[in-house]
Design a protein around this motif. Structure first.
Motif, mmCIF file in Angstrom:
data_model
loop_
_atom_site.group_PDB
_atom_site.id
_atom_site.type_symbol
_atom_site.label_atom_id
_atom_site.label_comp_id
_atom_site.label_asym_id
_atom_site.label_seq_id
_atom_site.Cartn_x
_atom_site.Cartn_y
_atom_site.Cartn_z
ATOM 1 N N HIS A 1 35.121 39.526 30.353
ATOM 2 C CA HIS A 1 35.611 39.892 29.028
ATOM 3 C C HIS A 1 36.637 41.022 29.085
ATOM 4 N N GLU A 2 37.223 41.245 30.260
ATOM 5 C CA GLU A 2 38.226 42.297 30.414
ATOM 6 C C GLU A 2 39.524 41.749 31.003
ATOM 7 N N SER A 3 39.407 40.960 32.059
ATOM 8 C CA SER A 3 40.581 40.488 32.801
ATOM 9 C C SER A 3 41.093 39.189 32.192
ATOM 10 N N VAL A 4 41.823 39.300 31.101
ATOM 11 C CA VAL A 4 42.317 38.131 30.370
ATOM 12 C C VAL A 4 43.820 38.011 30.556
ATOM 13 N N SER A 5 44.266 36.866 31.051
ATOM 14 C CA SER A 5 45.688 36.568 31.174
ATOM 15 C C SER A 5 46.135 35.741 29.983
ATOM 16 N N ARG A 6 47.336 36.033 29.459
ATOM 17 C CA ARG A 6 47.864 35.337 28.278
ATOM 18 C C ARG A 6 49.143 34.590 28.655
ATOM 19 N N PHE A 7 49.144 33.296 28.385
ATOM 20 C CA PHE A 7 50.304 32.445 28.605
ATOM 21 C C PHE A 7 50.778 31.949 27.236
ATOM 22 N N LEU B 1 60.944 49.007 49.432
ATOM 23 C CA LEU B 1 59.938 48.071 49.907
ATOM 24 C C LEU B 1 58.718 48.136 49.001
ATOM 25 N N ASP B 2 58.209 46.965 48.629
ATOM 26 C CA ASP B 2 56.938 46.847 47.913
ATOM 27 C C ASP B 2 55.957 46.096 48.793
ATOM 28 N N ILE B 3 54.746 46.618 48.887
ATOM 29 C CA ILE B 3 53.688 45.979 49.669
ATOM 30 C C ILE B 3 52.512 45.733 48.735
ATOM 31 N N ARG B 4 52.059 44.505 48.688
ATOM 32 C CA ARG B 4 50.911 44.148 47.855
ATOM 33 C C ARG B 4 49.780 43.672 48.755
ATOM 34 N N TYR B 5 48.611 44.281 48.581
ATOM 35 C CA TYR B 5 47.456 43.934 49.414
ATOM 36 C C TYR B 5 46.254 43.681 48.520
ATOM 37 N N SER B 6 45.661 42.489 48.652
ATOM 38 C CA SER B 6 44.486 42.112 47.874
ATOM 39 C C SER B 6 43.254 42.207 48.755
ATOM 40 N N THR B 7 42.400 43.182 48.463
ATOM 41 C CA THR B 7 41.174 43.324 49.241
ATOM 42 C C THR B 7 40.160 42.248 48.875
ATOM 43 N N ARG B 8 40.195 41.823 47.631
ATOM 44 C CA ARG B 8 39.380 40.705 47.172
ATOM 45 C C ARG B 8 40.035 40.156 45.913
ATOM 46 N N SER B 9 39.485 39.077 45.385
ATOM 47 C CA SER B 9 40.156 38.391 44.280
ATOM 48 C C SER B 9 40.281 39.247 43.033
ATOM 49 N N SER B 10 39.406 40.238 42.893
ATOM 50 C CA SER B 10 39.427 41.048 41.674
ATOM 51 C C SER B 10 40.060 42.423 41.871
ATOM 52 N N MET B 11 40.628 42.689 43.047
ATOM 53 C CA MET B 11 41.224 43.998 43.280
ATOM 54 C C MET B 11 42.496 43.861 44.106
ATOM 55 N N TYR C 1 40.389 34.482 40.896
ATOM 56 C CA TYR C 1 39.058 34.021 40.518
ATOM 57 C C TYR C 1 38.149 34.059 41.734
ATOM 58 N N ARG C 2 36.877 34.008 41.470
ATOM 59 C CA ARG C 2 35.915 33.981 42.575
ATOM 60 C C ARG C 2 35.936 32.615 43.248
ATOM 61 N N SER C 3 35.625 32.595 44.516
ATOM 62 C CA SER C 3 35.700 31.348 45.280
ATOM 63 C C SER C 3 34.705 30.307 44.805
ATOM 64 N N ASP C 4 33.618 30.759 44.157
ATOM 65 C CA ASP C 4 32.604 29.818 43.692
ATOM 66 C C ASP C 4 32.723 29.534 42.194
ATOM 67 N N ALA C 5 33.861 29.840 41.597
ATOM 68 C CA ALA C 5 34.029 29.679 40.146
ATOM 69 C C ALA C 5 33.960 28.209 39.741
ATOM 70 N N THR C 6 33.189 27.931 38.690
ATOM 71 C CA THR C 6 33.112 26.583 38.120
ATOM 72 C C THR C 6 33.471 26.577 36.637
ATOM 73 N N LYS C 7 33.722 27.768 36.077
ATOM 74 C CA LYS C 7 34.121 27.844 34.675
ATOM 75 C C LYS C 7 34.930 29.121 34.452
ATOM 76 N N PHE C 8 35.830 29.065 33.492
ATOM 77 C CA PHE C 8 36.612 30.211 33.059
ATOM 78 C C PHE C 8 36.356 30.447 31.576
ATOM 79 N N GLY C 9 36.464 31.690 31.149
ATOM 80 C CA GLY C 9 36.549 31.949 29.728
ATOM 81 C C GLY C 9 37.922 31.537 29.223
#
Length: 266
Positions: free
Chosen positions: A96-102, A233-243, A152-160
């Motif tokens: 209920h926080e991480s909402v993307s709008r298209f 230079l820009d460097i982007r590093y994802s430690t996990r799907s939510s960070m 998203y999480r690797s085991d995701a089966t539904k999205f809000g």
């Protein structure tokens, strides 16, 4: 709740809902004006499909006076303001926080607000496609969202999920799921029984350098330079799907935007 129908044939994203594959789609409607507690004056219908790489949405925005459909914005990601528009809101983590709008207006102009405040540069936020078309009973939109642009999480089966529409002539915001006048994200609907591809951890580190060179221009300190060469230079590093962490070294795109006036960098 709505479940996308899995397909192997991709619809053509041109705004016209004449692809036969849309006949197979899950459909829903009954949008609601939460802050007024009533149905909108004009109805909206949503169609949903999915394949192994994308989510596909088609929206029929009915309008009893299509000649008065209003859409003037033509620049991507600059905000659609009070244009006739439709919006898809996706909460991939269900927090209920991480909402993307298209969003897309009746001219086909896209506006994207990614969860987590990613930079507006398309290399960071990812690319998606949308198109709109006028019809005798209103206008229609088609949207294709690659799973690659979503976290998203690797085991995701539904999205809000929620769908929204702004109708310019009546100044009405209506939504598929009633999120109350307080806009409670926990009241969003659910995109159920989905099978997104596993997250590719090999893409956790991304590097984006830039170089800018010019003659007879003003540098960032306001001094005239006969020859100016700079870079960063820009460097982007994802430690996990939510960070995700982003490190910027000597960033400066202001010179590009001010010196090159015949190109649109938005």
């Amino acid at each position: 709740s709505i479940t996308p129908v899995a397909v192997t044939i991709r619809p053509t994203i041109d705004g016209h809902l004449d692809d036969e594959v849309w006949d197979l789609a899950s459909a829903s409607g009954d949008f609601w004006i939460s802050d007024q507690g009533r149905w909108p004056d004009e109805q909206t219908e949503v169609l949903v499909l999915a394949d192994t790489d994308h989510l596909y949405f088609a929206i029929r925005a009915y309008d009893s006076n299509p000649r008065r459909i209003y859409a003037v914005e033509t620049v991507q990601d600059r905000g659609l303001r009070f244009d006739d528009q439709v919006v898809i809101e996706i909460d991939t983590f269900g927090d209920h926080e991480s909402v993307s709008r298209f969003a897309v207006n009746a001219r086909g102009t896209q506006d994207y607000s990614p969860a987590g405040g990613r930079a507006i540069n398309i290399a960071w936020q990812g690319d998606w496609s949308a198109a709109s078309a006028n019809s005798d009973d209103g206008w229609t939109a088609e949207i294709a969202i690659p799973f690659d642009v979503l976290n998203y999480r690797s085991d995701a089966t539904k999205f809000g999920i929620n769908f929204a529409r702004y109708h310019h002539r009546t100044r009405q915001w209506s939504r598929w799921a009633d999120v109350t006048p307080q806009y409670k994200k926990e009241e969003m609907g659910r995109l159920a029984d989905i099978a997104p591809p596993p997250r590719d951890q090999s893409k956790s580190l991304t590097v984006m350098p830039y170089v800018f060179a010019g003659r007879n221009i003003i540098d960032r300190d306001g001094d005239f330079e006969e020859l100016l060469v700079t870079g960063g230079l820009d460097i982007r590093y994802s430690t996990r799907s939510s960070m995700t962490g982003v490190l910027s070294l000597y960033p400066d795109f202001t010179q590009i935007k001010t010196q090159i006036t015949d190109a649109d960098f938005s």
